[in-house]
Design an enzyme around this catalytic site. Structure first.
Site, PDB file in Angstrom:
ATOM      1  N   ASP A  57       0.853  -1.190   0.000  1.00  0.00           N
ATOM      2  CA  ASP A  57       0.000   0.000   0.000  1.00  0.00           C
ATOM      3  C   ASP A  57       0.892   1.245   0.000  1.00  0.00           C
ATOM      4  O   ASP A  57       1.826   1.335   0.793  1.00  0.00           O
ATOM      5  CB  ASP A  57      -0.875  -0.058   1.269  1.00  0.00           C
ATOM      6  CG  ASP A  57      -1.898   1.044   1.319  1.00  0.00           C
ATOM      7  OD1 ASP A  57      -3.016   0.820   0.854  1.00  0.00           O
ATOM      8  OD2 ASP A  57      -1.566   2.129   1.829  1.00  0.00           O
TER       9      ASP A  57
ATOM     10  N   ASN B 149      -2.958  12.863  -3.269  1.00  0.00           N
ATOM     11  CA  ASN B 149      -4.171  13.233  -4.004  1.00  0.00           C
ATOM     12  C   ASN B 149      -4.667  14.621  -3.603  1.00  0.00           C
ATOM     13  O   ASN B 149      -5.004  15.442  -4.449  1.00  0.00           O
ATOM     14  CB  ASN B 149      -5.276  12.209  -3.719  1.00  0.00           C
ATOM     15  CG  ASN B 149      -5.416  11.201  -4.840  1.00  0.00           C
ATOM     16  OD1 ASN B 149      -4.991  11.452  -5.964  1.00  0.00           O
ATOM     17  ND2 ASN B 149      -5.997  10.063  -4.548  1.00  0.00           N
TER      18      ASN B 149
ATOM     19  N   HIS C 133      -5.932  14.584  -8.430  1.00  0.00           N
ATOM     20  CA  HIS C 133      -6.118  13.184  -8.784  1.00  0.00           C
ATOM     21  C   HIS C 133      -5.285  12.729  -9.968  1.00  0.00           C
ATOM     22  O   HIS C 133      -4.884  11.574 -10.039  1.00  0.00           O
ATOM     23  CB  HIS C 133      -7.601  12.896  -9.052  1.00  0.00           C
ATOM     24  CG  HIS C 133      -8.398  12.825  -7.799  1.00  0.00           C
ATOM     25  ND1 HIS C 133      -8.445  11.702  -7.020  1.00  0.00           N
ATOM     26  CD2 HIS C 133      -9.130  13.764  -7.151  1.00  0.00           C
ATOM     27  CE1 HIS C 133      -9.190  11.936  -5.958  1.00  0.00           C
ATOM     28  NE2 HIS C 133      -9.621  13.186  -6.006  1.00  0.00           N
TER      29      HIS C 133
ATOM     30  N   ASP D  44      -3.005   9.541  -9.945  1.00  0.00           N
ATOM     31  CA  ASP D  44      -3.038   8.468 -10.943  1.00  0.00           C
ATOM     32  C   ASP D  44      -1.632   8.167 -11.448  1.00  0.00           C
ATOM     33  O   ASP D  44      -1.264   7.010 -11.656  1.00  0.00           O
ATOM     34  CB  ASP D  44      -3.920   8.867 -12.134  1.00  0.00           C
ATOM     35  CG  ASP D  44      -5.405   8.730 -11.818  1.00  0.00           C
ATOM     36  OD1 ASP D  44      -5.735   8.233 -10.715  1.00  0.00           O
ATOM     37  OD2 ASP D  44      -6.223   9.111 -12.673  1.00  0.00           O
TER      38      ASP D  44
ATOM     39  N   GLU E 159      -5.061   2.292  -3.744  1.00  0.00           N
ATOM     40  CA  GLU E 159      -3.602   2.328  -3.837  1.00  0.00           C
ATOM     41  C   GLU E 159      -2.979   1.054  -3.293  1.00  0.00           C
ATOM     42  O   GLU E 159      -1.820   1.026  -2.908  1.00  0.00           O
ATOM     43  CB  GLU E 159      -3.056   3.572  -3.139  1.00  0.00           C
ATOM     44  CG  GLU E 159      -3.243   3.634  -1.620  1.00  0.00           C
ATOM     45  CD  GLU E 159      -4.591   4.189  -1.170  1.00  0.00           C
ATOM     46  OE1 GLU E 159      -5.576   4.120  -1.932  1.00  0.00           O
ATOM     47  OE2 GLU E 159      -4.653   4.675  -0.031  1.00  0.00           O
TER      48      GLU E 159
END
Ligand SMILES: [Mg+2]
Length: 299
Positions: free
Chosen positions: A170, A178, A183, A187, A213
């Site tokens: 993770d 973010n 965003h 990404d 994630e």
């Protein structure tokens, strides 16, 4: 593209082979249905089969039926060789699951274009299968495809008695990335991280996006110490590769936490329990300050 020719007559086999190789196909052959079925089980087996009808041991019709009953994840396109103008044969062949027919002795052009049709359809099928199994954003396996592979690998591990390891990872403080950079940057971090993971595995390992994630790695034939060193390599490579969130912005240091677990073939140990052990280890890694690898508890 690979093609399997199933034909007991050497001359006919040779004619097929010479033509297909001449058009750039990678050709292997079997002399009866039995042999063909065995060859078709392996993961890199041909997906296009050109089979004779009359053969010893197992004929083409039976081969067709068996292929349709086979449990493989991909489509096998079958062209059956039939006697000229035998309508009843075609109906029987279709019923058995053949995709197309070629009359013997065959016309070269017909062979060429019927093979091409088969190639087009198997390529399309592969493309659709890839799309259905892939996470759009990162290009790794999606969760459903990954879980299918994990179940298969667990079954294989039970049969062979070799260990199977699993890593759950993770990205640390992803929400903050973010929130701070937006965003789109988030990404890109996911893609960047997936690339780092992909560069750290062996060809027979699988990476999946588990959700958000969180990523997962399936490591066949791997015990816990080996899984630990693979996870450690992934962790270091992530830490070492600063990420540019925005064009011209300051490099951002992305880190990730890792939990690893091993499956040793116990039939009472389910996929959920297996994942739970890695999840507990990941929780521990996060709890102890992130950017580290933790292993499942002993026992
Ligand atoms: Mg024959």
């Amino acid at each position: 593209m690979k093609i399997l020719i199933v034909e007991d007559e050497p001359i006919s086999r040779r004619v097929l082979e010479v033509n297909l190789v001449g058009w750039g196909y990678d050709v292997t052959h079997a002399t009866d249905g039995h042999e063909a079925l065995e060859m078709l089980q392996s993961p890199d087996a041909p997906t296009l089969v050109i089979s004779d009808w009359m053969m010893p041991r197992m004929d083409g019709l039976t081969l067709c039926r068996k292929i349709r009953q086979m449990h493989v994840a991909w489509y096998i396109y079958v062209i059956l060789l039939t006697a000229k103008g035998a309508k009843a044969d075609v109906i029987q062949g279709l019923e058995a699951g053949a995709d197309d027919f070629l009359t013997k002795p065959f016309n070269r052009e017909e062979l060429k274009y019927r093979t091409r049709t088969g190639e087009r359809i198997t390529n399309l099928e592969r493309r659709i299968r890839e799309l259905a199994n892939t996470d759009d954003l990162t290009g790794v396996s999606n969760r459903r495809a990954f879980m299918e592979i994990m179940s298969m690998e667990m079954a294989r591990s039970r049969r062979s008695g070799t260990p199977l390891s699993f890593i759950l990872t993770d990205i640390d403080r992803f929400k903050r990335i973010n929130d701070t950079f937006g965003h789109q940057a988030g990404d890109r971090v996911l893609q960047h991280f997936a690339d780092i993971l992909s560069a750290s595995i062996r060809p027979y390992d699988t990476i999946g996006r588990y959700g958000g994630e969180e990523f997962v790695v399936c490591l066949p034939g791997t015990d816990l110490p080996q899984a630990e060193s693979i996870a450690e390599r992934m962790r270091m490579n992530t830490e070492k590769a600063p990420f540019m969130a925005l064009e011209g912005s300051e490099a951002l240091c992305v880190t990730a936490s890792f939990g690893a677990a091993v499956y040793t073939g116990n039939p009472l140990d389910t996929i959920d329990l297996f994942i739970k052990r890695a999840d507990d280890a990941l929780y521990q890694a996060k709890h102890e300050g992130r950017n580290r690898v933790r292993l499942q508890r002993e026992g």
